[in-house]
Design a protein around this motif. Sequence first.
Motif, PDB file in Angstrom:
ATOM      1  N   LEU A  27       0.952  -1.269  -0.040  1.00 19.30           N
ATOM      2  CA  LEU A  27      -0.053   0.100  -0.083  1.00 19.30           C
ATOM      3  C   LEU A  27       0.861   1.211  -0.085  1.00 19.30           C
ATOM      4  CD1 LEU A  27      -0.379   1.421   3.063  1.00 19.30           C
ATOM      5  CD2 LEU A  27      -1.523  -0.516   3.591  1.00 19.30           C
ATOM      6  N   ILE A  28       0.261   2.201  -0.625  1.00 20.88           N
ATOM      7  CA  ILE A  28       1.117   3.369  -0.564  1.00 20.88           C
ATOM      8  C   ILE A  28       0.472   4.560   0.256  1.00 20.88           C
ATOM      9  CG2 ILE A  28       1.705   5.492  -1.917  1.00 20.88           C
ATOM     10  CD1 ILE A  28       3.092   2.729  -2.956  1.00 20.88           C
ATOM     11  N   LEU A  29       1.102   4.911   1.234  1.00 20.83           N
ATOM     12  CA  LEU A  29       0.751   6.303   2.202  1.00 20.83           C
ATOM     13  C   LEU A  29       1.246   7.316   1.289  1.00 20.83           C
ATOM     14  CD1 LEU A  29       1.742   5.407   5.700  1.00 20.83           C
ATOM     15  CD2 LEU A  29      -0.561   5.272   4.621  1.00 20.83           C
ATOM     16  N   ARG A  30       0.330   8.509   1.006  1.00 17.92           N
ATOM     17  CA  ARG A  30       0.771   9.733   0.302  1.00 17.92           C
ATOM     18  C   ARG A  30       0.132  10.819   1.129  1.00 17.92           C
ATOM     19  NH1 ARG A  30      -2.485   8.621  -5.201  1.00 17.92           N
ATOM     20  NH2 ARG A  30      -4.580   8.817  -4.240  1.00 17.92           N
ATOM     21  N   GLY A  31       0.599  11.968   1.022  1.00 18.74           N
ATOM     22  CA  GLY A  31       0.063  13.290   1.809  1.00 18.74           C
ATOM     23  C   GLY A  31       0.482  14.370   1.008  1.00 18.74           C
ATOM     24  N   PRO A  32      -0.071  15.604   1.378  1.00 15.94           N
ATOM     25  CA  PRO A  32       0.355  16.847   0.363  1.00 15.94           C
ATOM     26  C   PRO A  32       1.287  17.525   1.126  1.00 15.94           C
ATOM     27  CG  PRO A  32      -1.499  17.131   1.839  1.00 15.94           C
ATOM     28  CD  PRO A  32      -1.195  15.725   2.346  1.00 15.94           C
ATOM     29  N   TYR A  33       2.254  16.812   1.922  1.00 10.75           N
ATOM     30  CA  TYR A  33       3.116  17.452   2.694  1.00 10.75           C
ATOM     31  C   TYR A  33       4.121  16.411   3.052  1.00 10.75           C
ATOM     32  CZ  TYR A  33      -0.497  16.543   6.061  1.00 10.75           C
ATOM     33  OH  TYR A  33      -1.410  16.156   6.657  1.00 10.75           O
ATOM     34  N   GLU A  34       5.454  16.529   3.400  1.00  9.97           N
ATOM     35  CA  GLU A  34       6.530  15.694   3.877  1.00  9.97           C
ATOM     36  C   GLU A  34       6.079  15.005   5.092  1.00  9.97           C
ATOM     37  OE1 GLU A  34      10.517  16.820   3.827  1.00  9.97           O
ATOM     38  OE2 GLU A  34      10.682  16.695   1.637  1.00  9.97           O
ATOM     39  N   PHE A  35       6.238  13.555   5.321  1.00 13.05           N
ATOM     40  CA  PHE A  35       5.855  13.069   6.588  1.00 13.05           C
ATOM     41  C   PHE A  35       6.741  11.784   6.673  1.00 13.05           C
ATOM     42  CE2 PHE A  35       3.147  10.893   3.502  1.00 13.05           C
ATOM     43  CZ  PHE A  35       3.148   9.573   3.649  1.00 13.05           C
ATOM     44  N   GLU A  36       6.920  11.054   8.038  1.00 13.93           N
ATOM     45  CA  GLU A  36       7.439   9.977   8.246  1.00 13.93           C
ATOM     46  C   GLU A  36       6.782   8.983   9.025  1.00 13.93           C
ATOM     47  OE1 GLU A  36      10.817  10.055  11.113  1.00 13.93           O
ATOM     48  OE2 GLU A  36       9.920  11.952  11.748  1.00 13.93           O
ATOM     49  N   VAL A  37       6.888   7.754   8.462  1.00  8.93           N
ATOM     50  CA  VAL A  37       6.127   6.955   9.279  1.00  8.93           C
ATOM     51  C   VAL A  37       6.681   6.543  10.641  1.00  8.93           C
ATOM     52  CG1 VAL A  37       5.116   4.484   9.118  1.00  8.93           C
ATOM     53  CG2 VAL A  37       5.437   5.960   6.717  1.00  8.93           C
ATOM     54  N   THR A  38       6.145   6.445  11.668  1.00  8.94           N
ATOM     55  CA  THR A  38       6.699   6.125  12.972  1.00  8.94           C
ATOM     56  C   THR A  38       6.152   5.029  13.601  1.00  8.94           C
ATOM     57  OG1 THR A  38       5.272   7.763  13.874  1.00  8.94           O
ATOM     58  CG2 THR A  38       7.096   8.891  13.090  1.00  8.94           C
ATOM     59  N   GLY A  39       5.107   4.462  12.900  1.00 11.96           N
ATOM     60  CA  GLY A  39       4.595   3.504  13.891  1.00 11.96           C
ATOM     61  C   GLY A  39       3.685   2.474  12.742  1.00 11.96           C
ATOM     62  N   ILE A  40       3.860   1.354  12.745  1.00 13.00           N
ATOM     63  CA  ILE A  40       3.126   0.309  11.770  1.00 13.00           C
ATOM     64  C   ILE A  40       2.802  -1.003  12.599  1.00 13.00           C
ATOM     65  CG2 ILE A  40       4.194   1.170   9.662  1.00 13.00           C
ATOM     66  CD1 ILE A  40       6.153  -1.134   9.890  1.00 13.00           C
ATOM     67  N   GLU A  41       1.686  -1.476  12.538  1.00  9.54           N
ATOM     68  CA  GLU A  41       1.103  -2.697  13.369  1.00  9.54           C
ATOM     69  C   GLU A  41       0.029  -3.298  12.423  1.00  9.54           C
ATOM     70  OE1 GLU A  41      -1.766  -1.423  16.758  1.00  9.54           O
ATOM     71  OE2 GLU A  41       0.455  -1.531  17.314  1.00  9.54           O
ATOM     72  N   THR A  42      -0.295  -4.537  12.703  1.00  4.75           N
ATOM     73  CA  THR A  42      -1.252  -5.275  12.045  1.00  4.75           C
ATOM     74  C   THR A  42      -1.772  -5.998  13.201  1.00  4.75           C
ATOM     75  OG1 THR A  42      -2.278  -6.522  10.553  1.00  4.75           O
ATOM     76  CG2 THR A  42       0.178  -7.101  11.006  1.00  4.75           C
ATOM     77  N   ASN A  43      -3.074  -6.272  13.136  1.00  4.64           N
ATOM     78  CA  ASN A  43      -3.810  -7.429  14.046  1.00  4.64           C
ATOM     79  C   ASN A  43      -3.923  -8.707  13.448  1.00  4.64           C
ATOM     80  OD1 ASN A  43      -5.751  -6.795  12.321  1.00  4.64           O
ATOM     81  ND2 ASN A  43      -7.239  -6.028  14.041  1.00  4.64           N
ATOM     82  N   MET A  44      -3.231  -8.941  12.496  1.00  3.56           N
ATOM     83  CA  MET A  44      -3.248 -10.178  11.750  1.00  3.56           C
ATOM     84  C   MET A  44      -2.352 -10.977  12.165  1.00  3.56           C
ATOM     85  SD  MET A  44      -4.458  -8.921   7.989  1.00  3.56           S
ATOM     86  CE  MET A  44      -4.450 -10.587   7.230  1.00  3.56           C
ATOM     87  N   GLU A  45      -2.669 -12.227  12.756  1.00  3.98           N
ATOM     88  CA  GLU A  45      -1.288 -13.233  13.281  1.00  3.98           C
ATOM     89  C   GLU A  45      -0.729 -13.643  12.069  1.00  3.98           C
ATOM     90  OE1 GLU A  45      -1.088 -17.113  16.072  1.00  3.98           O
ATOM     91  OE2 GLU A  45      -2.466 -15.285  16.556  1.00  3.98           O
ATOM     92  N   GLY A  46       0.581 -13.677  11.875  1.00  2.01           N
ATOM     93  CA  GLY A  46       1.497 -14.214  10.841  1.00  2.01           C
ATOM     94  C   GLY A  46       1.760 -13.277  10.040  1.00  2.01           C
ATOM     95  N   PHE A  47       1.358 -11.870  10.122  1.00  2.00           N
ATOM     96  CA  PHE A  47       1.674 -11.026   9.087  1.00  2.00           C
ATOM     97  C   PHE A  47       2.573  -9.911   9.793  1.00  2.00           C
ATOM     98  CE2 PHE A  47      -1.735 -13.465   7.174  1.00  2.00           C
ATOM     99  CZ  PHE A  47      -1.566 -13.083   5.636  1.00  2.00           C
ATOM    100  N   ARG A  48       3.415  -9.265   8.941  1.00  2.00           N
ATOM    101  CA  ARG A  48       3.824  -7.921   9.511  1.00  2.00           C
ATOM    102  C   ARG A  48       3.923  -6.840   8.185  1.00  2.00           C
ATOM    103  NH1 ARG A  48       7.748 -11.349   8.009  1.00  2.00           N
ATOM    104  NH2 ARG A  48       9.281 -10.893   6.752  1.00  2.00           N
ATOM    105  N   LEU A  49       4.145  -5.548   8.883  1.00  2.00           N
ATOM    106  CA  LEU A  49       4.169  -4.661   7.828  1.00  2.00           C
ATOM    107  C   LEU A  49       5.774  -4.039   7.832  1.00  2.00           C
ATOM    108  CD1 LEU A  49       1.056  -2.513   9.093  1.00  2.00           C
ATOM    109  CD2 LEU A  49       1.294  -4.319   7.245  1.00  2.00           C
ATOM    110  N   GLU A  50       6.338  -3.655   6.723  1.00  2.00           N
ATOM    111  CA  GLU A  50       7.523  -3.182   6.543  1.00  2.00           C
ATOM    112  C   GLU A  50       7.403  -1.775   5.565  1.00  2.00           C
ATOM    113  OE1 GLU A  50       9.660  -6.308   4.685  1.00  2.00           O
ATOM    114  OE2 GLU A  50       9.695  -7.474   6.491  1.00  2.00           O
ATOM    115  N   VAL A  51       8.194  -0.747   6.065  1.00  2.00           N
ATOM    116  CA  VAL A  51       8.356   0.113   5.331  1.00  2.00           C
ATOM    117  C   VAL A  51       9.390   0.475   4.372  1.00  2.00           C
ATOM    118  CG1 VAL A  51       8.435   2.815   5.526  1.00  2.00           C
ATOM    119  CG2 VAL A  51       6.999   1.641   7.168  1.00  2.00           C
ATOM    120  N   ASP A  52       9.518   0.637   3.310  1.00  2.00           N
ATOM    121  CA  ASP A  52      10.360   0.357   2.360  1.00  2.00           C
ATOM    122  C   ASP A  52      11.436   1.568   2.621  1.00  2.00           C
ATOM    123  OD1 ASP A  52       9.755  -1.712   0.963  1.00  2.00           O
ATOM    124  OD2 ASP A  52       9.120  -0.781  -0.901  1.00  2.00           O
TER     125      ASP A  52
END
Length: 158
Positions: free
Chosen positions: A77-102
């Motif tokens: 998935l792509i996170l996009r915004g009208p200004y610069e930002f940084e991803v400071t937190g990621i989590e999922t409630n799906m067991e056996g899955f994880r999120l990774e920021v490129d």
Amino acid sequence: EVASSDDGGRRRYAISVRVPPEAKPGPLNGRLVISTNIKRLPRTIVDVKGQIVGIEAVPATIHFGSVRPDRGEVARLILRGPYEFEVTGIETNMEGFRLEVDDDTPKEKHTVRIVMDSNVALGAKHGEAHLIARANGKDERVSVQIHGLVSQSAGASS
């Protein structure tokens, strides 16, 4: 009450409209009903139009088809915004899955990979990804629904 030198003796009021923090980015199109103590105008309706700016996820919902447990990455998935930002937190409630920021370097767009562990249980998967983005000293929360199927048969993912 707002005083003005050219108001001709009329009373004027400034009205502020605040968008709740959980409002999603996109068009704002609504109405305000204002009650007054003026007998000839006990209430008035004001149209409110605008654009809510903020960080959004594309797609808004993730669907992946039948995938084998050894698949690894199942979607992005792509996170996009009208200004610069940084991803400071990621989590999922799906067991056996994880999120990774490129790449978490502050910019206006970030890619988040949804990765499945090889020992994930077979079956239908439903859950959410929760992401926190920091921009201009404030945190914005973005949530995305995730749906898919993990099975032993090879299938296409989308």
